[in-house]
Write an enzyme that holds these catalytic residues in place. Structure first.
Site, PDB file in Angstrom:
ATOM      1  N   ASP A   1       0.856  -1.190   0.000  1.00 36.27           N
ATOM      2  CA  ASP A   1       0.000   0.000   0.000  1.00 36.27           C
ATOM      3  C   ASP A   1       0.891   1.239   0.000  1.00 36.27           C
ATOM      4  O   ASP A   1       2.049   1.175   0.424  1.00 36.27           O
ATOM      5  CB  ASP A   1      -0.912   0.010   1.229  1.00 36.27           C
ATOM      6  CG  ASP A   1      -0.131   0.125   2.532  1.00 36.27           C
ATOM      7  OD1 ASP A   1       0.766  -0.713   2.758  1.00 36.27           O
ATOM      8  OD2 ASP A   1      -0.375   1.069   3.309  1.00 36.27           O
TER       9      ASP A   1
ATOM     10  N   GLU B   1       0.356  -0.742   5.685  1.00 34.49           N
ATOM     11  CA  GLU B   1       1.380  -0.161   6.558  1.00 34.49           C
ATOM     12  C   GLU B   1       1.171   1.336   6.727  1.00 34.49           C
ATOM     13  O   GLU B   1       1.340   1.883   7.797  1.00 34.49           O
ATOM     14  CB  GLU B   1       2.783  -0.430   5.988  1.00 34.49           C
ATOM     15  CG  GLU B   1       3.910  -0.216   7.006  1.00 34.49           C
ATOM     16  CD  GLU B   1       4.345   1.235   7.164  1.00 34.49           C
ATOM     17  OE1 GLU B   1       4.886   1.580   8.225  1.00 34.49           O
ATOM     18  OE2 GLU B   1       4.147   2.024   6.231  1.00 34.49           O
TER      19      GLU B   1
HETATM   20 ZN   LIG Z   1       6.987   2.416   4.023  1.00 37.46          ZN
END
Ligand SMILES: [Zn+2]
Length: 473
Positions: free
Chosen positions: A112, A178
């Site tokens: 992501d 993340e």
């Molecule tokens: Zn990163």
């Protein structure tokens, strides 16, 4: 843990390493092509963005992992988000078991990316990979799709050279949220504990000293962020009626916040600790340039500049709810709310830092102002135990992959999920590496990857995998 011993192999290691480096180099154009394809998928975990893009990118990565031919199993998985009935974004988990007593390595990155932000600030469209002046531009080109491709490209190189001699256990774990708080990370680790268990974990989500000099990240600061409400009055009043006789909440807040820092701008909160560790040379001119310090503004703090950023606490007021300038009237405000964000020196827990900050603020509240604390978000810092064999192997691989000795780096920010890794796998050695350099501008417009750094990072990781395959634990 037993110390590693070299194992026998058919091909002499120098010949094999030359072949691995050659394969890593030959594979670069394909790796950059795949990286470009990943950059074109705008996978952002924020609910406001098209969530199906993260499915696309996880599928694309699963295909890349499968095509390496080394994995026994490749899956796209989601895990529950604690305290909710939701699941997190899709992660890719590819595994192969170690054979013949060889170690297992877990390779982490995330697919992501940050939202692109203001499109007008990008010189080329964020999701169109563009090469300019030796850099690949695009959202995620560095953070962290280059981390994914460094793993894939180095696996390809060792698979090609070692073939059936590849006995190393490998788990490839590519997270999907993340940048959005790794909400299901802890559950993912416990759900897949056996598949993820490893002797060493490479977290390829950090940076290097510069585009030529590799860095092994050995310390990270923690964080303590919270909301504080300051109340002095039961209701608002005309400032002409009572001003000068009762404290308004803004006055109390301003005076209270001012106690958080010393005259030189260093943190004045008793109980927030600092760590003593050497730091590389980094001059004020570089700080001025990189941070955009205005010509007449001075730096804050004391001691070496990087020591201030890596090893000491910092306190920042990052939000304030008060009457806006537009709506300002001659009124005594009864209540002000602020958000305080502290960076915590490695070695102190976020919880301890939060306690120390609350204690300081309560002790310094002027005029008996009422304080309430809420919405604490706490993360622990991290100190790498640099005595392990995998750390030594990684440093050597960096030296040989970049041709320059690596530096031990600290990071002023946090990678909160590392605490989850340490908790779940206390025996594993954690190696925080990365493909970024100081000009990568992760999270900002015009994010980019230095192509030479990427080349060196792939060579490094290919050497690391090949050398880990040579030892028996
Ligand atoms: Zn990163």
């Amino acid at each position: 843990m037993t110390s590693p011993a070299p194992s026998d192999s058919q091909i002499p290691s120098s010949e094999r390493e030359a072949a691995v480096l050659e394969a890593a180099s030959t594979g670069l154009p394909a790796a950059l092509g795949d990286l470009g394809r990943l950059v074109r998928i705008p996978g952002i975990a924020w609910p406001a963005f098209d969530q199906s893009q993260l499915e696309r990118s996880s599928e694309a990565i699963a295909e890349l992992a499968t095509a390496t031919g080394i994995f026994d199993e490749v899956r796209v998985l989601r895990a529950a988000i604690p305290g909710t009935d939701e699941v997190g974004q899709p992660a890719v988990l590819a595994t192969r078991k170690a054979r013949n007593g060889k170690p297992t390595i877990l390779l982490y990155a995330h697919h992501d990316v940050q939202p692109p932000g203001d499109a007008a600030l990008w010189e080329t469209p964020p999701f169109e990979p563009t090469v300019r002046d030796g850099r690949l531009y695009g959202r995620g080109a560095a953070d962290d799709k280059a981390g994914i491709m460094a793993h894939i490209a180095s696996i390809r190189a060792v698979a090609e050279v070692l073939g059936d001699d590849l006995d190393l256990g490998v788990a490839l774990f590519i997270e999907g949220e993340e940048e959005y708080g790794s909400r299901s990370f802890a559950t993912f680790l416990s759900d897949n504990r056996d598949a993820l268990r490893a002797d060493a974990i490479v977290v390829a989500d950090s940076g290097n000293w510069d585009s030529e000099t590799p860095g092994l990240t050995v310390s990270l600061r923690g964080n303590a962020r919270f909301t504080m409400r300051v109340r002095t009055l039961a209701h608002a009043s005309h400032s002409g009626m009572f001003g000068g006789a009762v404290p308004d909440a803004m006055m109390a807040t301003v005076r209270l916040l001012a106690t958080l820092w010393n005259e030189d701008g260093s943190v004045a909160v008793e109980g927030l600790v600092e760590r003593d560790a050497p730091t590389p040379e980094y001059g004020e001119a570089t700080l001025r340039d990189e941070a955009g310090l205005l010509p007449g503004t001075t730096p804050i703090g004391d001691g070496s500049i990087l020591g201030r950023i890596w090893n000491k606490p910092a306190v920042t007021v990052i939000g304030i709810d008060a009457t806006s300038v537009e709506a300002a009237s001659n009124t005594l405000a009864p209540e002000i709310t602020v958000v305080i964000s502290a960076r915590v020196a490695p070695g102190q827990t976020g919880e301890e830092a939060y306690e120390a900050l609350q204690e300081h603020l309560r002790a310094h509240a002027p005029f008996g102002a009422e304080l309430t604390f809420s919405d604490a978000d706490l993360g622990n810092g991290f100190l790498v135990d640099t005595s392990g064999w995998a750390v030594a192997l990684t440093r050597e691989a960096m030296r040989d992959g970049y041709g320059v000795a690596p530096l031990d780096l600290g990071v002023g920010g946090s990678i909160p999920f590392i605490a989850d890794l340490v908790r779940e796998f206390p025996e594993a050695q954690i190696l925080v590496t990365g493909v970024e350099d100081p000009h990568s501008r992760a999270h900002s417009p015009n994010e980019s990857l230095h192509l030479d750094t990427f080349r060196h990072a792939v060579a490094t990781e290919a050497l690391l995998l090949s050398r880990m395959n040579d030892i028996v634990i």
